[in-house]
Enzyme design. Sequence first.
Site, PDB file in Angstrom:
ATOM      1  N   ASP A 102       0.825  -1.206   0.000  1.00 30.63           N
ATOM      2  CA  ASP A 102       0.000   0.000   0.000  1.00 30.63           C
ATOM      3  C   ASP A 102       0.865   1.264   0.000  1.00 30.63           C
ATOM      4  O   ASP A 102       1.854   1.344   0.730  1.00 30.63           O
ATOM      5  CB  ASP A 102      -0.881   0.044   1.254  1.00 30.63           C
ATOM      6  CG  ASP A 102      -2.308  -0.378   0.987  1.00 30.63           C
ATOM      7  OD1 ASP A 102      -2.746  -0.324  -0.181  1.00 30.63           O
ATOM      8  OD2 ASP A 102      -2.990  -0.760   1.952  1.00 30.63           O
ATOM      9  N   GLU A 201     -14.003  -2.111  -2.247  1.00 33.98           N
ATOM     10  CA  GLU A 201     -14.267  -2.252  -0.818  1.00 33.98           C
ATOM     11  C   GLU A 201     -15.577  -1.590  -0.384  1.00 33.98           C
ATOM     12  O   GLU A 201     -15.868  -0.457  -0.762  1.00 33.98           O
ATOM     13  CB  GLU A 201     -13.129  -1.643   0.009  1.00 33.98           C
ATOM     14  CG  GLU A 201     -13.372  -1.748   1.509  1.00 33.98           C
ATOM     15  CD  GLU A 201     -12.183  -1.374   2.371  1.00 33.98           C
ATOM     16  OE1 GLU A 201     -12.315  -1.444   3.604  1.00 33.98           O
ATOM     17  OE2 GLU A 201     -11.132  -1.014   1.808  1.00 33.98           O
TER      18      GLU A 201
END
Length: 286
Positions: A102, A201
């Site tokens: 990330d 998500e």
Amino acid sequence: MSATYTLDTSTSRANPTPAPMKRLTVPAIQKRKGGEPLVMLTAYTARMAQLLDPHCDLLLVGDSLGQVIYGLPSSVPVSLDMMCAHGAAVVRGSYHSVVIVDMPFGSYEASPQAAFASAARVMKETGAAGVKLEGGEAMAETVAFLAARGIPVVGHVGLTPQAVNALGGYGARGRSELERGKILSDSRAIAEAGAFAIVVEGVIEPLAIDITRAVACPTIGIGGSAECDGQVLVIDDMLGMFERVPRFVKRFDDLATRISDAAAAYAAEVRARTFPTSEQTYQRKD
């Protein structure tokens, strides 16, 4: 942890042994669109990577480590130093999965050039296969800039935790037609810009299905739909390390209870002086 490493003379890279299979590649992941579902879990340490690696196609060094490792209130305070350190550990502990790191908040938003500098550091210091960044149309130029310069990118749309302050919380996204259209447009934009996969998500299931059908790259759901091209969960959530269980999480174990029970048994034996015994101590050799 005990790990043995060998030097691959063809690549001059140290690899954990035994290595029964070659590491998957980004093109191999791309080819899984519409095929066998992709399995992704987060990992933050070399040992956890060793345990998860044989079962996963991708390991995500998520900025969720801010909460689950460092006890931070959100992922926003996570630094590039943290991501590089944990990313390198996960790469060292794996030999099969594609490792994605990330990009933390503030490391890529200013400009494509700033994003490249951060991503290049991640790639150099960790050995990871690519990076993940949040955002839709606003990040499309950055995704294209990185992809054109040899840095594979995973996109992230829907509930984007780094933007929790702007979103006002962690609720499901895409309930209104306006928001649904925006997330769908965001997904198309970053896919067309060159993202090789997209994490979807916390969106309502019909939207997750629409996104999966609308983009050419694989979608990886977390609180999305089983019809996504793959799934990802935070390993600590999946193992039951925390009392709170988000709606989209299935607990596959209750590790917190088992760890607590083991610690309690250890404490009892220490206080009773029944540990250590002769089996755990060194005796004189006469």
